[in-house]
Design an enzyme around this catalytic site. Structure first.
Site, PDB file in Angstrom:
ATOM      1  N   THR B 157     -12.671  25.113  16.350  1.00  0.00           N
ATOM      2  CA  THR B 157     -11.932  26.284  16.943  1.00  0.00           C
ATOM      3  C   THR B 157     -10.697  26.088  15.779  1.00  0.00           C
ATOM      4  O   THR B 157     -10.326  27.085  15.285  1.00  0.00           O
ATOM      5  CB  THR B 157     -11.879  25.409  17.476  1.00  0.00           C
ATOM      6  N   LYS B 183     -16.898  18.837  14.045  1.00  0.00           N
ATOM      7  CA  LYS B 183     -15.186  19.475  13.824  1.00  0.00           C
ATOM      8  C   LYS B 183     -14.305  19.057  15.170  1.00  0.00           C
ATOM      9  O   LYS B 183     -14.862  18.478  16.179  1.00  0.00           O
ATOM     10  CB  LYS B 183     -16.242  21.616  14.898  1.00  0.00           C
ATOM     11  N   THR B 194     -14.453  12.366  18.598  1.00  0.00           N
ATOM     12  CA  THR B 194     -14.761  14.318  18.456  1.00  0.00           C
ATOM     13  C   THR B 194     -14.752  14.966  19.365  1.00  0.00           C
ATOM     14  O   THR B 194     -14.704  14.972  20.763  1.00  0.00           O
ATOM     15  CB  THR B 194     -16.195  14.159  17.335  1.00  0.00           C
ATOM     16  N   GLU B 282      -4.202  19.048  14.822  1.00  0.00           N
ATOM     17  CA  GLU B 282      -3.390  19.880  14.776  1.00  0.00           C
ATOM     18  C   GLU B 282      -2.031  19.357  14.452  1.00  0.00           C
ATOM     19  O   GLU B 282      -1.531  19.049  14.494  1.00  0.00           O
ATOM     20  CB  GLU B 282      -3.643  20.221  17.027  1.00  0.00           C
ATOM     21  N   ASN B 405      -0.619  23.997  20.171  1.00  0.00           N
ATOM     22  CA  ASN B 405      -1.149  23.575  21.851  1.00  0.00           C
ATOM     23  C   ASN B 405       0.324  24.712  22.741  1.00  0.00           C
ATOM     24  O   ASN B 405      -0.451  24.928  23.689  1.00  0.00           O
ATOM     25  CB  ASN B 405      -0.756  22.311  22.370  1.00  0.00           C
ATOM     26  N   SER B 410      -3.214  32.492  23.823  1.00  0.00           N
ATOM     27  CA  SER B 410      -2.474  34.307  24.189  1.00  0.00           C
ATOM     28  C   SER B 410      -3.323  34.966  22.723  1.00  0.00           C
ATOM     29  O   SER B 410      -3.870  33.872  21.777  1.00  0.00           O
ATOM     30  CB  SER B 410      -1.513  34.215  23.851  1.00  0.00           C
TER      31      SER B 410
END
Lengths: 410, 410
Positions: B157, B183, B194, B282, B405, B410
């Site tokens: 993702t 992932k 995870t 991230e 985040n 959007s």
């Protein structure tokens, strides 16, 4: 470091004097240049004191000092500095608090255990006691009954606005004042949520009763606000009662019915200050109130509320004005408290976005997104199990938070 | 959303086929355009399965499905999609997993309870079962033994690189392979750490033994990695054992000494994958390993390590390359575990910065700051109390995390 004032700032209130309290601020050059970084308050004889402190297992030297001094129940002086927390400073740190205590006792004409000390700022740097010797005797010469905003400013670190709250209330026929100031912008989480807060009243309340009232009052205020889930080594809330209100008679029981309005007013002062801390959360652009209903107990509701309020994904969604209620579901789920996915409802403001385990049939992305543009956001989660409820406050997580904290020491 | 690959990315390994496993990927258009978002794996008859799932109280429909299917201990098909988590989707979500299970059972020629399902992506959006009907029968026609990197890519993702690990090891005289993919980039915290991970081996191990080995293996791997303290509703780790390695004989006891090397190799695969998740946290620019020694127990050490690894203030300091060990003290203190400030030592890499409750006498700010410029940082806290120890991994907290985040949906 940002110098812009938080968009959520509120004006400092007009704070009248408190009979029996006089104070001054001074520039000791502890860390900052060209600003007052020391706050000295003197209390008249007969002042009682109560305190609540960080639950950190590695508290600062001043926290250790205050805990010990509280046993006496009597206060004559308060010494606060910003710029250096005197935390994790070992024997040197203890020696500094001892020197501060002796010095303040001398200028106040009291015993060292009637002196209270708080320090906020960088952890692990030795705090030089000589900085206080250079300013306290002189400051003691010019103590006055105001202005309180000077005290609120002297204790600021990364705060962008001074924080104060005040209430006038009656105990029986006696009119008393309550004034409070606070500082704190990051490293804010229960328990305690504030970094430093000092509240004074001219009421006459015995120390054990004062402690009971204060301990009760923090639960829905300072222990219900979180900025980043990080708990300081230094968090200190002290409440001083001078007994100097005209006509005041000593109250010894916390359950005394004459204290009812006083307790409500004190709770309001504490909550007002706590929410101002969230309003000044580092980098904050939105104040978030999280309400949880329908939990098995109030304690369970509070854990769920804090799980939502501390979730980086909920807080970044708020920063992005994204009505991402899926992250609220996630935060409810990770709290570990009893919850039933298929009974859970979630609302942003008055807009119910999820109902009984799925997206609300009337859900309007446009309406929810429009709501998220507000400066103040209410997130409600109804667990649908029982009557437990809680309310906590936090702020959004912005790039500015990262900028402030990625470059704090330099 | 950022499209740059994490600076901490590692190359995808050369992954040989696993006897008894064939798979294909497909573009179902669930959320993303122009990319494969569905992964279908088929396992030969005789494949056993074990699984570990999120501890969220609001798990996704696929997690509920897998938990129920695990009771049978047998696997013939795995269906995974990215783009939609099928979480908090109520009855519709359950209907979708049932349709997926029936469809995959048909194409695989097996019972529905031999089908395993995982979904990752946005929470609260209905997942249309028709998307699977459109691609699974066709995908089943072209399953092959590789390449594994395609599978790793299909389940991504916000990941910036595909994650795989592989080991070759012997069980007695039988040579077996272990391949794993994972992932996960945010919403990563124990337990499970995870988001999704799938591991396959051609070893022959009975389902209960396989489950015992897997449950044991996650503790020091996926349950020791955290990106943001947020736990997904969907976290799923599945281990499939096809028993198709030439000469494999069924092992039924997890404590069988012939499994010793296999368990070590599996632990390595799990840890390798888990650390890759932290490497792809991230916005991550630094991989942080937190080591805690000297705690009263291993469990206590782990709670302290996670308190450090989840602290926004520690993580932003790392992002700012600031050797701010005071925040490590804070995080030790807030963990609530037994700790004695005056016995605590802290090091960044080999540089001891704090010793016995205060700044190390030999502390060099320059050396510590230089160390913080590394891509990979080791933070060690020695509590000095007993022999409990733990090791966890995380990444720094950057402005990019907030950007990713704050604008995910959007």
């Amino acid at each position: 470091m940002s110098t812009a004032v938080s968009p959520l700032a509120v004006p400092f209130p007009d704070m009248p004097p408190i009979a029996g309290v006089a104070f001054a601020t001074a520039a000791a050059g502890i860390k900052y240049r060209d600003r007052r970084d020391v706050f000295l308050a003197l209390f008249e004889a007969g002042t009682t004191v109560a305190g609540v402190f960080t639950r950190s297992k590695c508290p600062s030297a001043p926290v250790d000092w205050c805990r010990a001094a509280l046993a006496g129940g009597s206060a004559r002086a308060l010494v606060v500095n910003s710029g250096n927390a005197n935390a994790f400073t070992g024997k040197k740190g203890r020696a500094t608090t001892e020197a501060q205590g002796a010095l303040a006792a001398e200028v106040a004409g009291c015993r060292p255990d009637e002196v209270f000390i708080a320090s906020t700022g960088v952890i692990g740097e030795p705090l030089d006691a000589a900085k206080f010797a250079a300013v306290l005797p002189e400051a003691a010469q010019r103590v006055a009954e105001g202005p309180w905003i000077d005290a609120a400013r002297a204790i600021m670190t990364t705060d962008t606005f001074p924080k104060g709250a005040t209430r006038r209330v009656k105990i029986g026929e006696t009119e008393v004042m309550i004034n409070g100031i606070a500082k704190g912008a990051g490293m804010i989480a229960p328990d305690m949520a504030t970094m430093l807060s000092f509240v004074a009243t001219d009421a006459a309340i015995a120390a054990p009763a004062l402690q009971a009232i204060l301990s009760d009052g923090v639960e829905a205020s300072f222990n219900s606000v979180t900025v980043d889930s990080d708990t300081s080594t230094s968090d200190t809330l002290l409440l001083f009662a001078t007994a100097k209100a005209p006509g005041a008679t000593l109250i010894t029981e916390p359950t005394d019915p004459r204290l009812e309005d006083f307790r409500l007013a004190l709770d309001e002062v504490l909550k007002d200050l706590a929410i101002q801390v969230a309003r000044d959360g580092e980098g904050a652009r939105k104040l978030i109130e999280v309400r949880v209903f329908g939990a098995l107990s109030d304690a369970s509701a509070k854990r769920v509320a804090l799980s939502i309020a501390n979730s980086p994904l909920v807080k970044t969604a708020a920063a992005g004005e994204d009505a991402n209620w899926g992250r609220v579901v996630m935060a409810v789920g990770k709290a570990g408290e009893p919850a039933d996915r298929d009974r859970l409802s979630i609302a942003f403001g008055d807009i119910r976005v999820a109902f009984e385990g799925e997206r609300d049939p009337d859900y309007s992305e446009a309406a929810a997104s429009a709501y998220m543009k507000n400066d103040e956001i209410v997130i409600t989660a109804d667990l649908g199990l029982a009557a437990g409820k809680a309310r906590v406050w936090t702020c959004d997580l912005t790039k500015e938070y990262v900028a402030i904290n990625g470059d704090y020491r330099s």
